[in-house]
Write an enzyme that holds these catalytic residues in place. Structure first.
Site, PDB file in Angstrom:
ATOM      1  N   HIS A 281       0.746  -1.111  -0.140  1.00 41.62           N
ATOM      2  CA  HIS A 281      -0.073  -0.186  -0.007  1.00 41.62           C
ATOM      3  C   HIS A 281       0.973   1.200  -0.050  1.00 41.62           C
ATOM      4  O   HIS A 281       0.631   2.231   0.616  1.00 41.62           O
ATOM      5  CB  HIS A 281      -1.111  -0.014   1.212  1.00 41.62           C
ATOM      6  CG  HIS A 281      -1.687  -1.141   1.175  1.00 41.62           C
ATOM      7  ND1 HIS A 281      -3.145  -1.266   2.155  1.00 41.62           N
ATOM      8  CD2 HIS A 281      -2.196  -2.015   0.521  1.00 41.62           C
ATOM      9  CE1 HIS A 281      -3.671  -2.452   1.879  1.00 41.62           C
ATOM     10  NE2 HIS A 281      -3.058  -2.935   0.957  1.00 41.62           N
TER      11      HIS A 281
ATOM     12  N   GLU B  48     -13.244   0.780  -4.917  1.00 39.95           N
ATOM     13  CA  GLU B  48     -13.753   1.958  -4.532  1.00 39.95           C
ATOM     14  C   GLU B  48     -13.681   2.989  -5.896  1.00 39.95           C
ATOM     15  O   GLU B  48     -12.412   3.081  -6.556  1.00 39.95           O
ATOM     16  CB  GLU B  48     -13.839   2.960  -3.551  1.00 39.95           C
ATOM     17  CG  GLU B  48     -14.166   2.223  -2.268  1.00 39.95           C
ATOM     18  CD  GLU B  48     -14.462   3.016  -0.975  1.00 39.95           C
ATOM     19  OE1 GLU B  48     -14.686   2.732  -0.047  1.00 39.95           O
ATOM     20  OE2 GLU B  48     -13.850   4.087  -1.197  1.00 39.95           O
TER      21      GLU B  48
ATOM     22  N   TYR C 119     -12.890  10.227   3.192  1.00 37.50           N
ATOM     23  CA  TYR C 119     -13.458   8.885   2.596  1.00 37.50           C
ATOM     24  C   TYR C 119     -13.821   7.827   3.058  1.00 37.50           C
ATOM     25  O   TYR C 119     -14.054   6.721   2.589  1.00 37.50           O
ATOM     26  CB  TYR C 119     -12.868   8.819   1.327  1.00 37.50           C
ATOM     27  CG  TYR C 119     -13.223   9.951   0.215  1.00 37.50           C
ATOM     28  CD1 TYR C 119     -14.067  10.096  -0.479  1.00 37.50           C
ATOM     29  CD2 TYR C 119     -12.270  11.125   0.400  1.00 37.50           C
ATOM     30  CE1 TYR C 119     -14.413  11.166  -1.336  1.00 37.50           C
ATOM     31  CE2 TYR C 119     -12.539  12.406  -0.113  1.00 37.50           C
ATOM     32  CZ  TYR C 119     -13.567  12.368  -1.030  1.00 37.50           C
ATOM     33  OH  TYR C 119     -13.919  13.387  -1.821  1.00 37.50           O
TER      34      TYR C 119
END
Length: 529
Positions: free
Chosen positions: A295, A388, A398
Site C-alpha cells: 500500500h 472504490e 472517505y
C-alpha cells in the site's frame, strides 16, 4: 440495554445462529428463484453496526451455513447459494431479503442475531465466492491482432512493445515517445515508432523492490517541452537502515524481514538517456517509514494550475488513514516544486499536515480529471471486495478505517456521517489501478472513464454523467493484469498489461511477470451509437 439477545450459554448462541441462518438462506434461495435478475452494481445500504458485533461475513457463512449449503457450486443437503438467481439481485435487494427474513414463525428476527454491517458482509461474501468458484476466462498470451466487439465500437489490439518487466506506469513525451516504469527499478523509453530502447535510463534512484515496492508512477510535466521536468514515485529504504539479504529462492518474499521503507517523489530530467537534475519533491519523516511492503499508493495528477496531486496508501494500517498528522492513506496537493499551497484545507488545523487534500483512503492508485466537470475522480483498492471509485473534494473524508464496502475485520459500517460514500464500489474484487478519461473527440467513448484492473484483469469502461456512473462495460478480460490506460497524442488508447499472477498461476499476487504495451485501434463504430 443490549440490542443483542443473551442466550444462557455460548453453545445456545451458536445453535440459535446456525438455525436462524440455515432457515434464512434456504428462504433466500427459494425467493431468489422468483426474483428478477438485475445488475449487482450500485449504492449500498449502510447503518452503524450493533454493539459487540464481531464476526465477519465469511466467518458467519462458514460457521453457520456451509455445512448444509456447501462451499461449491454444487448443492449439498440444501441448495448451493453460489449458483442461484439470488446473486442476480441488486445489492440493496439482496440485503433487504436478508434483513427482513424471519427464520421461523417464533424464531428471532435476523436483525437480533447480526448487525447491518454483518448482513452486508454476508451478501458480499456470497458474491466473492461465486466469482472465485466460477473461474476466469482463459488467458490469451498474445493479444496482437485480436478484434474486440463492444457495444459502441469494435477495436483491434496492436502490440506496440514487448519485453517489459512488470510495467507500472507510462507517460507520453512531447515528441510522441513514451516513458514506462518497471517495478523492478527501471525507466524505459519507447519511441513513437514503438521501439523499446534496449538500455534503461541510466542514473536512476535506487528503489526498494519487494512485494508492492519498487518504481511506481511516472508523469511528464505538461510543459515538458520547455522545462524538461519528469516526475517519478518509488519506494526507498530509510537512510542508514540495514537491508537484509534476499530470501532464498522459492520462499515467500512477503515473509522475509524488510527494512523500513516509504514512497518518495522526485523530479528530474533526461539527457543522453541519463537521469539528471534530480530534486526531491516529497519525502516523509523517518518515523513514517514502515517495514510493511504494501500500500504505497501512488499516482500523480497535474491540475493545470501549478499543482501536483499525489496519493499515498496507508501501508497496511487502516488507523493511519484517519490520522491527519500522518501522510499515509491520503491524497496530497503540493506546488510543482514541492512547496505547500496556502489554500490547502488543513493548513490552519493544529497537528494536521498542510499537504493533505483528502483523507480516509486505503490504497489509491488511480486519479483523473473529468474533462466535462473538472472534478477529480479516484480509484482505490478495497480490502476483500469493496474496491472504490470516488470523487475527491477538498478536505473530505472517505471513510477508510471506519467504513468500508468490503470485508475487513474491525469494520462493520458502510457509512458514517461526515464521510463520503463511494460513487461506485465493486464486488467481486477488481483491484483498480490507473484510470483515465477518454479524451478522443472522435470516439464514441468520449469522456467515459476507463479503469484498469489488476486482479479483475480487465479494462472497464464507465459512462459518467453529472458525477454519477450510468453505465458500465468490460472491454476485455483475457489478457492478464491491466495496470493503466492513457490517451496517446493521436487520441488512441494505450494500455499496459502483464501476465497473470495469483490463483491458478502458482505465483503470488505481487510476483513479477512479463508485460507489454498495447494500443486499441478502432475498427468501426457500432450503428446507432
Amino acid at each position: 440495554m443490549s440490542m443483542n439477545p443473551k442466550p444462557s450459554s455460548p453453545l445456545a448462541t451458536r445453535a440459535s445462529s446456525h438455525k436462524a441462518l440455515l432457515h434464512l438462506l434456504l428462504g433466500l434461495a427459494i425467493a431468489a428463484s422468483l426474483a428478477p435478475a438485475s445488475q449487482a452494481f450500485g449504492q449500498a445500504f449502510g447503518q452503524p453496526p450493533l454493539p459487540g458485533a464481531r464476526q465477519t461475513g465469511p466467518q458467519i457463512y462458514n460457521g453457520a451455513c456451509a455445512s448444509c449449503h456447501g462451499s461449491t457450486l454444487e448443492a449439498q443437503t440444501a441448495p448451493s447459494l453460489f449458483s442461484t438467481r439470488l446473486l442476480g439481485l441488486t445489492d440493496q435487494a439482496l440485503q433487504e431479503r436478508i434483513r427482513n427474513a424471519h427464520p421461523t414463525r417464533t424464531g428471532p428476527d435476523i436483525r437480533s442475531l447480526y448487525s447491518e454491517g454483518q448482513i452486508f458482509q454476508i451478501a458480499t461474501y456470497l458474491r466473492l465466492q461465486k466469482a472465485n468458484l466460477s473461474g476466469r476466462p482463459p488467458f490469451a498470451a498474445d493479444p496482437d491482432g485480436q478484434v474486440i466487439k463492444t457495444t459502441k465500437q469494435d477495436f483491434r489490439i496492436s502490440v506496440v512493445a514487448r519485453g517489459l518487466d512488470t510495467p507500472w506506469a507510462m507517460s507520453f513525451l512531447p515528441d510522441g515517445g513514451l516513458l514506462v516504469t518497471e517495478r523492478s527499478g527501471r525507466l524505459r523509453t519507447i519511441s513513437r515508432e514503438g521501439v523499446l530502447s534496449p538500455e534503461p535510463v541510466k542514473g536512476m534512484p535506487k528503489p526498494w523492490v519487494r512485494q508492492d515496492a519498487g518504481f511506481m508512477d511516472v508523469a511528464v510535466h505538461p510543459d515538458n517541452a520547455k522545462n524538461g521536468w519528469i516526475y517519478l514515485s518509488y519506494a526507498e529504504v530509510l537512510a542508514g537502515a540495514e537491508i537484509p539479504p534476499p530470501p532464498p529462492p522459492g520462499s515467500p518474499t512477503n515473509r522475509a524481514p524488510s527494512p523500513p521503507s516509504m514512497t518518495v517523489l522526485v523530479r528530474g530530467r533526461i539527457r543522453d538517456n541519463t537521469w539528471v537534475d534530480s530534486q526531491v519533491i516529497y519525502r516523509a519523516p523517518a518515523a513514517i517509514y514502515s517495514a510493511s511492503n504494501v500500500h504505497y499508493g501512488s499516482r500523480f495528477m497535474f491540475d493545470g494550475r501549478g499543482h501536483v496531486f499525489f496519493s499515498l496508501g496507508e501501508r497496511g494500517d487502516m488507523r493511519n488513514a484517519q490520522n491527519l498528522s500522518s501522510p499515509l492513506g491520503k491524497i496530497h496537493r503540493i506546488n510543482e516544486d514541492g512547496s505547500i499551497p496556502r489554500d490547502n484545507p488543513f493548513t490552519k488545523t493544529p497537528g494536521a499536515l498542510a499537504s493533505i487534500w483528502s483523507y480516509g483512503h486505503r490504497n489509491p492508485q488511480g486519479m483523473a480529471l473529468d474533462p466535462v466537470s473538472g472534478l477529480m475522480w479516484e480509484a482505490e483498492h478495497g480490502p476483500t471486495g469493496g474496491d472504490e471509485i470516488n470523487i475527491i473534494r477538498k478536505g473530505h473524508n472517505y471513510g477508510w478505517g471506519v467504513t468500508s464496502m468490503g470485508i475487513q475485520p474491525g469494520i462493520e459500517k458502510t457509512s458514517e456521517p461526515g464521510m463520503d460514500p463511494p460513487v461506485a464500489y465493486f464486488t467481486p474484487t477488481l483491484a483498480p489501478s490507473g484510470i483515465n478519461f477518454d479524451l478522443n473527440r472522435a470516439s464514441p467513448w468520449r469522456n467515459n472513464l476507463l479503469v484498469a484492473a489488476l486482479l479483475g484483469q480487465e479494462l472497464l469502461r464507465l459512462e459518467v454523467r453529472d458525477g454519477k456512473i450510468i453505465g458500465r462495460e468490460v472491454l476485455f478480460n483475457q489478457f492478464g493484469r491491466v495496470r493503466t490506460v492513457v490517451n496517446g497524442p493521436d487520441g488512441r488508447l494505450f494500455v499496459l498489461i502483464q501476465n497473470p499472477t495469483g490463483a491458478g498461476t502458482g505465483l503470488s499476487l505481487s510476483a513479477p511477470t512479463p508485460g507489454m504495451l498495447i494500443r486499441l485501434d478502432p475498427v468501426r463504430a457500432v450503428k446507432g451509437q
